[in-house]
Write a protein that holds these residues in place. Structure first.
Motif, short mmCIF file in Angstrom:
data_model
loop_
_atom_site.label_atom_id
_atom_site.label_comp_id
_atom_site.label_asym_id
_atom_site.label_seq_id
_atom_site.Cartn_x
_atom_site.Cartn_y
_atom_site.Cartn_z
N THR A 195 0.84 -1.19 -0.16
CA THR A 195 0.03 -0.03 0.08
C THR A 195 0.93 1.17 -0.06
N GLU A 196 0.28 2.43 -0.32
CA GLU A 196 1.06 3.71 -0.29
C GLU A 196 1.75 3.54 1.22
N LEU A 197 1.17 3.56 2.45
CA LEU A 197 1.45 3.58 3.54
C LEU A 197 2.84 2.74 3.88
N GLU A 198 2.84 1.45 3.25
CA GLU A 198 3.72 0.41 3.27
C GLU A 198 4.94 0.86 2.60
N LEU A 199 4.79 1.53 1.47
CA LEU A 199 5.78 1.71 0.57
C LEU A 199 6.61 3.03 1.24
N LYS A 200 6.05 3.78 2.14
CA LYS A 200 6.72 4.95 3.09
C LYS A 200 7.61 4.60 3.99
N ARG A 222 5.90 -3.88 6.87
CA ARG A 222 4.66 -4.47 7.02
C ARG A 222 4.78 -5.92 7.54
N TYR A 245 9.47 -2.50 -9.83
CA TYR A 245 8.56 -2.06 -8.57
C TYR A 245 8.99 -1.59 -7.59
N GLY A 282 8.95 2.19 -6.70
CA GLY A 282 8.09 2.63 -5.62
C GLY A 282 8.44 2.99 -4.22
N GLU A 283 9.73 2.37 -3.85
CA GLU A 283 10.00 2.26 -2.43
C GLU A 283 10.57 3.70 -2.26
N ASN A 284 11.17 4.40 -3.36
CA ASN A 284 11.91 5.55 -3.09
C ASN A 284 13.14 5.76 -2.40
#
Length: 284
Positions: A89-94, A100, A131, A134-136
């Motif tokens: 999710t967006e939160l998990e990727l932050k 997670r 992919y 997405g983790e930046n």
């Protein structure tokens, strides 16, 4: 049954492992083992020293969902927790790639089952390196940064994570459901041919199937690099569902019995008063 043959103790070649074993009366045998697993979990909960993390990995249609249902159906519902990891999710990727998974770990006394696991971070992301963007991650600026060294470093971080868990009372057991490509084809066709199974089918399954060889390479690499004595991998033949469920249950029981869980005893002072407590209740 020689259960050691499924354990990854040394460098392996995945193609040398069978994908199918058929055990007679597997379903009947599993019913007996389920009750033993349930009893062990109850004692483990009472003791309160250990938790169990069961990690399940396998190609699409390898039977993870039905295995969880059939092997653990007799365990107290409050004693087992299943977590399925989907697209982050967006939160998990932050957060970092392990976050997670860490927050989903089982508490002492409980069994936790990861349906797909932290190994997706060195599997799906290795097959589809894009992919990772997405983790930046600051150090990842292009696909060139996502080389073998990047994923091998992640595997070392996973080894550290599992070592930390083991030292703190989590029993980590990891199972790769080794499915043949032919059997996957049969199961995908079944999803298309049986109307009530249609919802399980995804066009993405066919796209991933085309990457079969790459997935097999990645699985073999991670199995060799991350099977440790404190967090071993077991490669199970998954083409026959009743048999693979029984094999996993047998391994689980064998591994958990090593810990000799014991129910706590009453304090001496309370033991001395048991007779008095019984009399109080019987004389109400």
């Amino acid at each position: 049954m020689n259960l050691e043959k499924y354990k990854v103790n040394s460098k392996i070649q995945l193609e040398s492992f069978n994908t199918k074993e058929v055990i007679g009366d597997a379903e009947k045998a599993l019913k007996k083992l389920r009750k033993k697993i349930s009893k062990l979990q109850n004692v483990m909960y009472a003791e309160g020293k250990y938790s169990v993390l069961i990690c399940l990995q396998g190609m699409d249609t390898s039977g993870k969902d039905s295995l969880i249902r059939e092997v653990f159906k007799d365990v107290n519902a409050s004693g087992v927790e299943v977590t399925s990891f989907k697209v982050p999710t967006e939160l998990e990727l932050k957060h970092d790639f392990m976050w997670r998974h860490y927050i989903a770990l089982p508490a002492k006394g409980k069994m936790g089952i990861f349906n797909r696991t932290h190994y997706e971070n060195v599997l799906v992301t290795r097959v589809h390196p894009g992919y990772v963007f997405g983790e930046n991650i600051p150090a990842v600026k292009s696909l060139e940064n996502l080389d073998d060294a990047f994923y091998h470093d992640r595997m070392e971080r996973i080894n550290d994570f599992e070592s930390h868990l083991a030292k703190n009372g989590t029993i980590v057991l990891k199972f790769f459901l080794n499915l043949s490509k032919d059997e996957q084809k049969s199961r995908l066709l079944r999803r298309l041919n049986i109307p009530e199974k249609n919802w399980k089918f995804s066009e993405g399954d066919l796209k991933e199937r085309k990457l079969w060889d790459k997935y097999q390479f990645c699985y073999e690499d991670l199995l060799n690099r991350t099977s440790k004595e404190n967090a071993p991998w077991f490669i199970l033949p998954a083409d026959d569902k009743p048999s693979v469920r029984l094999i996993l249950a047998k391994i689980l029981l064998k591994e958990l019995k090593k810990y000799n869980f014991k129910e706590p005893t009453l304090p001496v002072k309370v033991q001395e008063q048991v007779k008095e407590f019984k009399n109080q209740l019987n004389n109400e």
